[in-house]
Design an enzyme around this catalytic site. Sequence first.
Site, PDB file in Angstrom:
ATOM      1  N   PRO A   5       0.841  -1.204   0.000  1.00 42.49           N
ATOM      2  CA  PRO A   5       0.000   0.000   0.000  1.00 42.49           C
ATOM      3  C   PRO A   5       0.872   1.249   0.000  1.00 42.49           C
ATOM      4  O   PRO A   5       1.574   1.533   0.968  1.00 42.49           O
ATOM      5  CB  PRO A   5      -0.808  -0.136   1.296  1.00 42.49           C
ATOM      6  CG  PRO A   5       0.002  -1.030   2.167  1.00 42.49           C
ATOM      7  CD  PRO A   5       0.742  -1.959   1.268  1.00 42.49           C
ATOM      8  N   ASP A  36       6.027   2.205   1.882  1.00 50.15           N
ATOM      9  CA  ASP A  36       5.132   1.076   2.118  1.00 50.15           C
ATOM     10  C   ASP A  36       4.432   1.304   3.457  1.00 50.15           C
ATOM     11  O   ASP A  36       5.056   1.255   4.513  1.00 50.15           O
ATOM     12  CB  ASP A  36       5.944  -0.223   2.144  1.00 50.15           C
ATOM     13  CG  ASP A  36       5.084  -1.471   2.242  1.00 50.15           C
ATOM     14  OD1 ASP A  36       3.900  -1.350   2.613  1.00 50.15           O
ATOM     15  OD2 ASP A  36       5.603  -2.567   1.958  1.00 50.15           O
ATOM     16  N   HIS A  37       3.125   1.522   3.410  1.00 52.71           N
ATOM     17  CA  HIS A  37       2.387   1.885   4.619  1.00 52.71           C
ATOM     18  C   HIS A  37       2.224   0.708   5.579  1.00 52.71           C
ATOM     19  O   HIS A  37       1.793   0.887   6.719  1.00 52.71           O
ATOM     20  CB  HIS A  37       1.008   2.456   4.251  1.00 52.71           C
ATOM     21  CG  HIS A  37       0.559   3.554   5.156  1.00 52.71           C
ATOM     22  ND1 HIS A  37       1.187   3.854   6.338  1.00 52.71           N
ATOM     23  CD2 HIS A  37      -0.466   4.424   5.048  1.00 52.71           C
ATOM     24  CE1 HIS A  37       0.571   4.862   6.929  1.00 52.71           C
ATOM     25  NE2 HIS A  37      -0.435   5.234   6.164  1.00 52.71           N
ATOM     26  N   ARG A  38       2.562  -0.496   5.135  1.00 47.04           N
ATOM     27  CA  ARG A  38       2.582  -1.616   6.064  1.00 47.04           C
ATOM     28  C   ARG A  38       3.744  -1.474   7.040  1.00 47.04           C
ATOM     29  O   ARG A  38       3.666  -1.914   8.194  1.00 47.04           O
ATOM     30  CB  ARG A  38       2.726  -2.944   5.307  1.00 47.04           C
ATOM     31  CG  ARG A  38       1.586  -3.286   4.378  1.00 47.04           C
ATOM     32  CD  ARG A  38       1.897  -4.544   3.576  1.00 47.04           C
ATOM     33  NE  ARG A  38       3.119  -4.396   2.782  1.00 47.04           N
ATOM     34  CZ  ARG A  38       3.647  -5.355   2.032  1.00 47.04           C
ATOM     35  NH1 ARG A  38       3.063  -6.542   1.982  1.00 47.04           N
ATOM     36  NH2 ARG A  38       4.742  -5.143   1.332  1.00 47.04           N
ATOM     37  N   VAL A  42       5.817   1.624   7.200  1.00 44.63           N
ATOM     38  CA  VAL A  42       6.110   3.002   7.561  1.00 44.63           C
ATOM     39  C   VAL A  42       4.812   3.753   7.818  1.00 44.63           C
ATOM     40  O   VAL A  42       3.981   3.900   6.921  1.00 44.63           O
ATOM     41  CB  VAL A  42       6.918   3.690   6.443  1.00 44.63           C
ATOM     42  CG1 VAL A  42       7.288   5.118   6.848  1.00 44.63           C
ATOM     43  CG2 VAL A  42       8.165   2.885   6.102  1.00 44.63           C
TER      44      VAL A  42
END
Length: 484
Positions: free
Chosen positions: A278, A454-456, A458
């Site tokens: 994401p 990467d929002h997983r 960060v």
Amino acid sequence: MTTMTEGSVREFKMPDVGEGLTEAEILKWYVQPGDTVTDGQVVCEVETAKAAVELPIPYDGVVRELRFPEGTTVDVGTAIIAVDVAGGAAPVEAPAPAAAQQEESPAPEEPAAPARTPVLVGYGVATSSTRRRPRKGTQAPGQENRTAQPVAVAAAAIQGELNGAGGPATTAGQRPLAKPPVRKLAKDLGVDLAQVVPSGPDGIVTREDVHAAAAAAQAPAVAAPVAPAAPVAAAAPAPVQAPAPVAAYDTARETRIPVKGVRKAIAQAMIGSAFTAPHVTEFVTVDVTRTLKLVEELKQDKEMQGLRVNPLLLIAKALLVAIKRNPDVNASWDEANQEIVLKHYVNLGIAAATPRGLIVPNIKDAQTKTLPQLAEALGELVSTAREGKTSPTAMQGGTVTITNVGVFGVDTGTPILNPGESAILAVGAIKLQPWVHKGKVKPRQVTTLALSFDHRLVDGELGSKVLADVAAILEEPKKLITWA
């Protein structure tokens, strides 16, 4: 990779030229049948999805046969050249028996055809430890000559007829032979490979077979109401052959380029990244006037003489300092083990446009390098990439990347993560713009930075801190000293 054949003839197989690379395309042959070769002599150049590599032969002898012409994509482990190590003249090869040809490497009946124009390399299948055997499953009545169809359109028509009849193409307990991209395509289209009749050599299911099976699966659903009481009539779906003319197009108005080599690898990587990680992208506009002044000063520094000194060098150093201050951004996501892997090293990727397409080689352990060392590494990386000599190893193991879209006059962008990495920094064009400096509007050198992450891995806070730190360093380069 070498095997012994008859007498003194040895076969040299396509080696694994890089971790994770399982195919390579023969770009150019440097020898021909009858030529004498010595141990270590380069005999051909091959191109993978990542780089062009020259292959040396590991023994002395005389070339007997080139198994594939230029432009052919060959699986790792497949014999590509036969050498008579006794040193005799290359004999004229007699046609092999039909039974033996089925057990040999793909297309053994095709000797070298050096006049073919080289194209980019393919990408795909992982090699198996077992040899491929001809398909021994039962066929539908009247279809014994199915594998003799060489044209994809004809194969697709026959495929539709066979699959429409509902007969399984694979015997019970036998795993269909197909390359990983073909298996993925079948999964995406909802096609059971066990029910697909293969048209490829040695019973391999091809992409055309999968597409034909998908089309055939839809065609009977429409045709069934027409003849519900006549199963035989349903087995001859004439409309399935209608898509055959699709291959024709106006060459004066369109040009079709095969998706191969670097372009194919880029497409697969970008699709995998965009639909797996994401993405979040943040932007900041920053005054880099002081950074440009420092660049000019460094060009005059005797420690930097002969090195490539430009804004990218200081941007790279700024990102490394920002990562040091925010180490959690330098990580990767391990889906299989459901773990976040924190990296205690930074392999800094630099996106480089080359004649073969975009590649992202990286500087190993960039966090340990001084500014002169980083400048030297950047210079080597760029020059090697432009020459097309970047090794596969140089493009593996990256952790974060910089892409400089500003060289094209672009203000900014929303970069897509390199697969397996946590962040990518895009640098826009540096332009002279009106800027409030010390309470007055003055012309200043300004650029826009964009950080995708990467929002997983960060969170917004962490990503914002990294981007803010990079911007702060570029605005006041003395922070390279105080923060480092």
